[in-house]
Design a protein around this motif. Structure first.
Motif, PDB file in Angstrom:
ATOM      1  N   ASN A  50       0.810  -1.224   0.000  1.00 36.43           N
ATOM      2  CA  ASN A  50       0.000   0.000   0.000  1.00 36.43           C
ATOM      3  C   ASN A  50       0.841   1.272   0.000  1.00 36.43           C
ATOM      4  O   ASN A  50       0.341   2.358   0.247  1.00 36.43           O
ATOM      5  N   GLY A  51       2.139   1.124  -0.273  1.00 34.74           N
ATOM      6  CA  GLY A  51       2.987   2.287  -0.477  1.00 34.74           C
ATOM      7  C   GLY A  51       3.577   2.916   0.761  1.00 34.74           C
ATOM      8  O   GLY A  51       4.347   3.879   0.671  1.00 34.74           O
ATOM      9  N   THR A  72       3.381   1.156  -7.480  1.00 34.92           N
ATOM     10  CA  THR A  72       3.389   1.766  -6.145  1.00 34.92           C
ATOM     11  C   THR A  72       4.486   2.810  -5.996  1.00 34.92           C
ATOM     12  O   THR A  72       4.356   3.732  -5.187  1.00 34.92           O
ATOM     13  N   SER A  75       3.157   6.020  -7.800  1.00 32.58           N
ATOM     14  CA  SER A  75       1.951   6.597  -7.211  1.00 32.58           C
ATOM     15  C   SER A  75       2.299   7.225  -5.865  1.00 32.58           C
ATOM     16  O   SER A  75       3.464   7.351  -5.496  1.00 32.58           O
ATOM     17  N   LEU A  80      -2.910   5.210  -3.292  1.00 38.77           N
ATOM     18  CA  LEU A  80      -2.836   3.779  -3.001  1.00 38.77           C
ATOM     19  C   LEU A  80      -3.792   3.366  -1.875  1.00 38.77           C
ATOM     20  O   LEU A  80      -4.290   2.240  -1.856  1.00 38.77           O
TER      21      LEU A  80
END
Length: 560
Positions: A50-51, A72, A75, A80
């Protein structure tokens, strides 16, 4: 849905990568369990999805991670979070608002979504919290609080939900509720679910695939039945296969069956697998081990209420009577909110009863300061990091002795570091240790003043098999240090392997007090409280109602 290609990640200052050359894919609609020993990189991997890594927690990042068509790295966390929802192991830290609906809709409000409140209501309905919208968060049970943290992630309607140890601190009823909600989100709403999980019996019942992390890389990713059947490999990685699976594996070895046909992974599969086994009646467990009945702590007509900001005060105990005697090894069990932690805090003087009397060694605790009790009784908290107040393990272990000017405190500190295998960690900050290391360090702090009574709150929560066994050995060694040990736990394997006396709490009352057979053999009690004996006990009773098998060894001996 998710593609991880040649991923390698190293934390700043680390000598080697925590993840190295990781490759796997997760298809849309999967329900994946990630397993591995403590420190193998499970949480790191999920935070990469999820970054949070490397955008929030920096480090040396190589490779590619794709969520759908989004890279990821290219972004940001904000984007995310709407694709991959994350619920932490310490989920309480994700609760930021005072009321349930306010918290569930908070993320959507931050994204300036005009329908943020409707999204929050929908998430609460999806997570089984409909009707709780106006409740204050402190009115929720532990399981409901976990579901609220999940609802906060669900409100953004991500395609993927990641949960780190979702049931580590929950009783079976709340744990079942969590997984039933996850199953619903997966099957009815099409969410891809990824869990980090040590409880393989839940993996067997709910997950579709299992990914094994070993030494920072993916060893394999397999369908659940095939994955949990790899008994030797899982145990080498400090993972407990389901007890039913272990029993079948041992039976094959005893019969010299080298074919190792597909092993059962659930109780229903076990019922068919063991259908030809005959029960050999066991010698029933005797009475509780006889000891000199010297009272250590007595509760006489004790009542406790917590003041509530909204509504009536919450009653925890009403007219409680209980005696704990010197030398006893007691397991304190019951559902979340039954009063286990409150009982322990009353024994240390941290909570004073509204009515009644608590006596410890002829001292009435109502008018006794907690610091005066420290040399007689010690509490090791459920979250071991709460025990650390100094900058190193050495200083934390030494603190109480040094402040009380205990003679030869330096020597005593070194002895404790050696006993609990902490010598190489002495100069490390306790809050930065692994879960098992923190548990050992917290135990060393707890026994530093050589208390006559030691209280442990959930000592085996969140631990893999190797660390759990290490804590079990440490508990056995405590008899050389302290007379009386009381453990509050949801770990029924720990209860059955260690405890001599079991006290069952339900809605502030002691509804059972006795041996394993007296407690687990009474289905009325287990059904009422929602406690669950070890899986192998249930397996044995399903095959023969007279069976009382608390360990895999008991089962194999009784049915082979």
């Amino acid at each position: 849905m998710i593609r991880v290609n040649n991923l390698t990640f190293t934390y700043p200052g680390a000598e080697k990568p925590v993840l190295k050359d990781v490759n796997f894919e997760v298809k849309k609609g999967d329900f994946l369990a990630i397993v591995g020993n403590n420190g193998c990189g499970k949480s790191t991997l999920c935070k990469i999805l999820n970054g949070l890594i490397p955008h929030f927690t920096t480090g040396e990042f190589e490779g590619e991670v794709m969520v759908g068509e989004v890279n990821t790295i290219e972004s940001d966390i904000g984007e995310l979070a709407q694709r991959v929802g994350y619920v932490y192991q310490d989920f309480e830290n994700q609760i930021v608002r005072p009321t349930v609906l306010d918290d569930a809709s908070y993320a959507c409000m931050n994204y300036a979504m005009p329908d943020y409140e409707d999204r929050g209501k929908k998430a609460l309905e999806q997570c089984g919290l409909a009707g709780k919208e106006q409740a204050y968060i402190w009115q929720l049970s532990g399981g409901q609080t976990h579901l609220l943290a999940l609802a906060g992630a669900v409100s953004l309607q991500p395609d993927v939900l990641v949960l780190d140890e979702p049931i580590a601190q929950l009783d079976p009823q709340h744990a079942d509720a969590i997984y039933q909600i996850l199953k619903r989100l997966n099957e009815e709403y099409g969410k891809t679910i990824i869990v980090i999980e040590h409880h393989t019996e839940y993996i067997a019942d709910f997950c579709k695939h299992v990914l094994l992390l070993k030494n920072g890389h993916v060893e394999w990713m397999l369908p659940t039945d095939k994955a949990l059947g790899k008994v030797d490999e899982l145990q080498e990685c400090n993972i407990f296969p389901p007890q039913v699976t272990l029993a079948a594996h041992k039976l094959c070895l005893l019969r010299n069956d080298k074919t190792m046909k597909r092993l059962p992974v659930t109780i229903e599969e076990g019922k068919r697998y063991f259908s030809d086994c005959q029960y050999h009646k066991q010698r029933l467990e005797g009475e509780r081990i006889k000891k000199d009945k010297i009272p250590s702590v007595t509760f006489e007509r004790v009542s406790v209420w917590y003041k509530a900001v909204k509504g009536e005060d919450k009653k925890i105990f009403d007219n409680l009577n209980l005696t704990i005697c010197k030398g006893e090894k007691i397991a304190l069990i019951g559902s979340n909110g039954a009063g286990k932690s409150t009982l322990m805090k009353m024994m240390t003087g941290l909570i004073k009863p509204r009515e009644g009397q608590i006596t410890l060694k002829d001292m009435r605790l109502r008018n006794t300061k907690p610091e005066k009790l420290a040399k007689y009784i010690s509490l090791v908290y459920q979250n071991p990091e709460d025990m650390f107040i100094k900058d190193s393990v050495y200083n934390d272990v030494a603190f109480a002795m040094k402040s009380r000017k205990i003679q030869e405190w330096e020597k005593r500190t070194q002895e404790l570091l050696k006993r609990f295998h902490l010598e190489e960690l002495a100069n490390r900050d306790g809050r930065l240790l692994s879960g098992g290391q923190m548990r050992r360090a917290s135990l060393a702090i707890g026994v530093a003043l050589q208390p006559e009574i030691l209280l442990l709150d959930e000592p085996t929560a969140n631990l893999d098999i190797a660390t759990r066994k290490e804590i079990m050995r440490t508990l056995q060694d405590l008899k050389e240090i302290t007379d009386t040990v009381v453990i509050a736990t949801h770990d029924m394997q720990l209860v059955c392997e260690w405890a001599e006396r079991i006290i069952v709490l339900f809605e502030g009352e002691v509804i059972a007090d006795g041996t394993k057979n007296e407690v687990f053999g009474n289905q009325g009690i287990t059904d009422l409280v929602g406690i669950r004996p070890p899986e192998i006990f249930t397996m044995g009773r399903m095959l023969d109602e007279e069976a009382m098998c608390y360990t895999v060894a008991d089962f194999v001996h009784a049915f082979c």
